[in-house]
Design a protein around this motif. Structure first.
Motif, PDB file in Angstrom:
ATOM      1  N   PHE A  11       1.209  -3.194   3.913  1.00  0.00           N
ATOM      2  CA  PHE A  11       2.369  -2.752   2.938  1.00  0.00           C
ATOM      3  C   PHE A  11       1.973  -1.331   2.627  1.00  0.00           C
ATOM      4  O   PHE A  11       2.708  -0.793   1.645  1.00  0.00           O
ATOM      5  CB  PHE A  11       2.145  -3.584   1.655  1.00  0.00           C
ATOM      6  N   ASP A  12       1.000  -0.598   3.567  1.00  0.00           N
ATOM      7  CA  ASP A  12       1.052   0.817   3.386  1.00  0.00           C
ATOM      8  C   ASP A  12       0.452   1.017   2.035  1.00  0.00           C
ATOM      9  O   ASP A  12       0.928   2.138   1.352  1.00  0.00           O
ATOM     10  CB  ASP A  12       2.314   1.429   3.643  1.00  0.00           C
ATOM     11  N   LEU A  13      -0.206   0.464   1.446  1.00  0.00           N
ATOM     12  CA  LEU A  13      -0.866   0.437   0.079  1.00  0.00           C
ATOM     13  C   LEU A  13      -2.414   1.215   0.320  1.00  0.00           C
ATOM     14  O   LEU A  13      -3.341   0.462   1.006  1.00  0.00           O
ATOM     15  CB  LEU A  13      -0.823  -0.800  -0.751  1.00  0.00           C
ATOM     16  N   PRO A  14      -2.759   2.262  -0.021  1.00  0.00           N
ATOM     17  CA  PRO A  14      -3.975   3.084   0.089  1.00  0.00           C
ATOM     18  C   PRO A  14      -5.081   2.220  -0.962  1.00  0.00           C
ATOM     19  O   PRO A  14      -4.852   1.592  -1.840  1.00  0.00           O
ATOM     20  CB  PRO A  14      -3.748   4.265  -0.561  1.00  0.00           C
ATOM     21  N   GLN A  19       7.514  -3.570  -5.673  1.00  0.00           N
ATOM     22  CA  GLN A  19       7.706  -4.976  -6.081  1.00  0.00           C
ATOM     23  C   GLN A  19       7.146  -5.884  -4.806  1.00  0.00           C
ATOM     24  O   GLN A  19       7.976  -5.801  -3.869  1.00  0.00           O
ATOM     25  CB  GLN A  19       9.093  -5.278  -6.660  1.00  0.00           C
ATOM     26  N   LEU A  20       6.196  -6.463  -4.995  1.00  0.00           N
ATOM     27  CA  LEU A  20       5.801  -7.349  -4.111  1.00  0.00           C
ATOM     28  C   LEU A  20       5.734  -8.919  -4.743  1.00  0.00           C
ATOM     29  O   LEU A  20       5.309  -9.177  -5.890  1.00  0.00           O
ATOM     30  CB  LEU A  20       4.301  -7.201  -3.541  1.00  0.00           C
ATOM     31  N   ALA A  21       6.245  -9.799  -3.782  1.00  0.00           N
ATOM     32  CA  ALA A  21       6.125 -11.304  -4.160  1.00  0.00           C
ATOM     33  C   ALA A  21       4.795 -11.790  -3.417  1.00  0.00           C
ATOM     34  O   ALA A  21       4.653 -11.449  -2.376  1.00  0.00           O
ATOM     35  CB  ALA A  21       7.148 -11.884  -3.331  1.00  0.00           C
ATOM     36  N   ARG A  25      12.658  -8.176   5.676  1.00  0.00           N
ATOM     37  CA  ARG A  25      11.444  -7.452   4.957  1.00  0.00           C
ATOM     38  C   ARG A  25      10.178  -7.760   5.538  1.00  0.00           C
ATOM     39  O   ARG A  25       9.908  -8.893   6.003  1.00  0.00           O
ATOM     40  CB  ARG A  25      11.626  -7.798   3.565  1.00  0.00           C
ATOM     41  N   ARG A  26       9.123  -7.157   5.064  1.00  0.00           N
ATOM     42  CA  ARG A  26       7.588  -7.579   5.816  1.00  0.00           C
ATOM     43  C   ARG A  26       7.186  -8.771   4.994  1.00  0.00           C
ATOM     44  O   ARG A  26       7.241  -9.097   3.963  1.00  0.00           O
ATOM     45  CB  ARG A  26       6.796  -6.365   5.177  1.00  0.00           C
ATOM     46  N   VAL A  62      -8.703  -8.425   2.237  1.00  0.00           N
ATOM     47  CA  VAL A  62      -7.902  -8.000   1.216  1.00  0.00           C
ATOM     48  C   VAL A  62      -7.302  -6.580   1.568  1.00  0.00           C
ATOM     49  O   VAL A  62      -6.054  -6.265   1.513  1.00  0.00           O
ATOM     50  CB  VAL A  62      -8.363  -7.915  -0.121  1.00  0.00           C
ATOM     51  N   GLY A  63      -8.399  -5.643   2.165  1.00  0.00           N
ATOM     52  CA  GLY A  63      -8.064  -4.696   2.491  1.00  0.00           C
ATOM     53  C   GLY A  63      -6.878  -4.428   3.840  1.00  0.00           C
ATOM     54  O   GLY A  63      -6.025  -3.767   3.749  1.00  0.00           O
ATOM     55  N   LYS A  64      -7.053  -5.224   4.644  1.00  0.00           N
ATOM     56  CA  LYS A  64      -6.070  -5.438   5.791  1.00  0.00           C
ATOM     57  C   LYS A  64      -4.767  -5.806   5.404  1.00  0.00           C
ATOM     58  O   LYS A  64      -3.619  -5.471   5.879  1.00  0.00           O
ATOM     59  CB  LYS A  64      -6.825  -6.573   6.885  1.00  0.00           C
ATOM     60  N   ALA A  65      -4.975  -6.751   4.345  1.00  0.00           N
ATOM     61  CA  ALA A  65      -3.757  -7.172   3.625  1.00  0.00           C
ATOM     62  C   ALA A  65      -2.745  -6.047   3.058  1.00  0.00           C
ATOM     63  O   ALA A  65      -1.610  -5.935   3.112  1.00  0.00           O
ATOM     64  CB  ALA A  65      -3.705  -8.295   2.658  1.00  0.00           C
ATOM     65  N   LEU A  66      -3.533  -5.032   2.295  1.00  0.00           N
ATOM     66  CA  LEU A  66      -3.024  -3.963   1.653  1.00  0.00           C
ATOM     67  C   LEU A  66      -2.473  -2.992   2.739  1.00  0.00           C
ATOM     68  O   LEU A  66      -1.446  -2.519   2.430  1.00  0.00           O
ATOM     69  CB  LEU A  66      -4.117  -3.460   0.536  1.00  0.00           C
ATOM     70  N   ASP A  67      -3.011  -2.890   3.851  1.00  0.00           N
ATOM     71  CA  ASP A  67      -2.675  -2.098   4.903  1.00  0.00           C
ATOM     72  C   ASP A  67      -1.457  -2.378   5.388  1.00  0.00           C
ATOM     73  O   ASP A  67      -0.412  -1.542   5.829  1.00  0.00           O
ATOM     74  CB  ASP A  67      -3.674  -2.024   6.161  1.00  0.00           C
TER      75      ASP A  67
END
Length: 200
Positions: A186-189, A5-7, A128-129, A179-184
């Motif tokens: 949160f450890d989201l592949p 769950q991400l805000a 939290r992150r 966007v990919g760096k932002a996903l990284d």
């Protein structure tokens, strides 16, 4: 990994497409997004993306939710009944993408003047992150001091600065890098860009 769950906050800084693509990728992966958009953010949606409609929730459902398995929950700036307003809710992290200097200042001072600022304050106090993606140039001393203050509090400052080593060919490639760096964070592949050293 389980469902996260991400805000997600989207402000009036230029670069609304970054926030839109981030939300789409998180929903594509089946996670839950608690979305907050400032009034200035809605104006940028209109100016940069051509999104203009009376029913905001319906517009978000059409543009973000459809075709993706994740769950989108939209909260207005004054709805403090949202789970993101309390540390007792199990929120895995928060990102403001893009993040205006006004919102960054509000977070840095703990103003909690709206739900987005309150959610960021909660993320900081719960350790939290918290990722902030500013899109502003040049930066004055106030901007830099606020970023340093937030970094010392544990936030991650991730300016919208695309890389070029992956040899981007389109504007979308540049958006995907950020966007990919932002996903990284949160450890989201994802497979939005080619990483340094991959394929060599």
């Amino acid at each position: 990994m389980g469902v996260k769950q991400l805000a997600v906050g989207i402000t009036g800084a230029s670069g609304a497409i970054y926030g839109v693509r981030f939300v789409q990728e998180v929903l594509r992966a089946g996670h839950t997004v608690h979305l907050m958009i400032t009034e200035a953010g809605w104006q940028v949606f209109r100016d940069e993306l051509g999104w203009d409609g009376g029913d905001r929730e319906q517009l978000l459902a059409e543009k973000l939710q459809q075709q993706f398995p994740g769950k989108l929950r939209y909260w207005t700036m004054r709805d403090f009944s949202s789970p993101v307003a309390s540390g007792s809710a199990r929120i895995d992290g928060m990102i403001v993408i893009p993040c205006s200097m006004g919102t960054l200042s509000g977070i840095a001072t703990g103003a909690s003047g709206n739900l987005l600022e309150r959610a960021a304050d909660v993320a900081l106090k719960e350790r939290r992150r918290l990722v902030l993606v500013p899109r502003e140039t040049p930066l004055n001393a106030i901007h830099l001091e606020n970023m340093l203050k937030l970094t010392r509090m544990g936030a991650v400052i991730m300016p919208a600065m695309p890389g070029y080593y992956h040899k981007p060919k389109t504007l979308e490639d540049l958006v995907h890098f950020v966007v990919g760096k932002a996903l990284d964070a949160f450890d989201l592949p994802h497979s939005l860009f080619t990483r340094w050293g991959d394929g060599k």
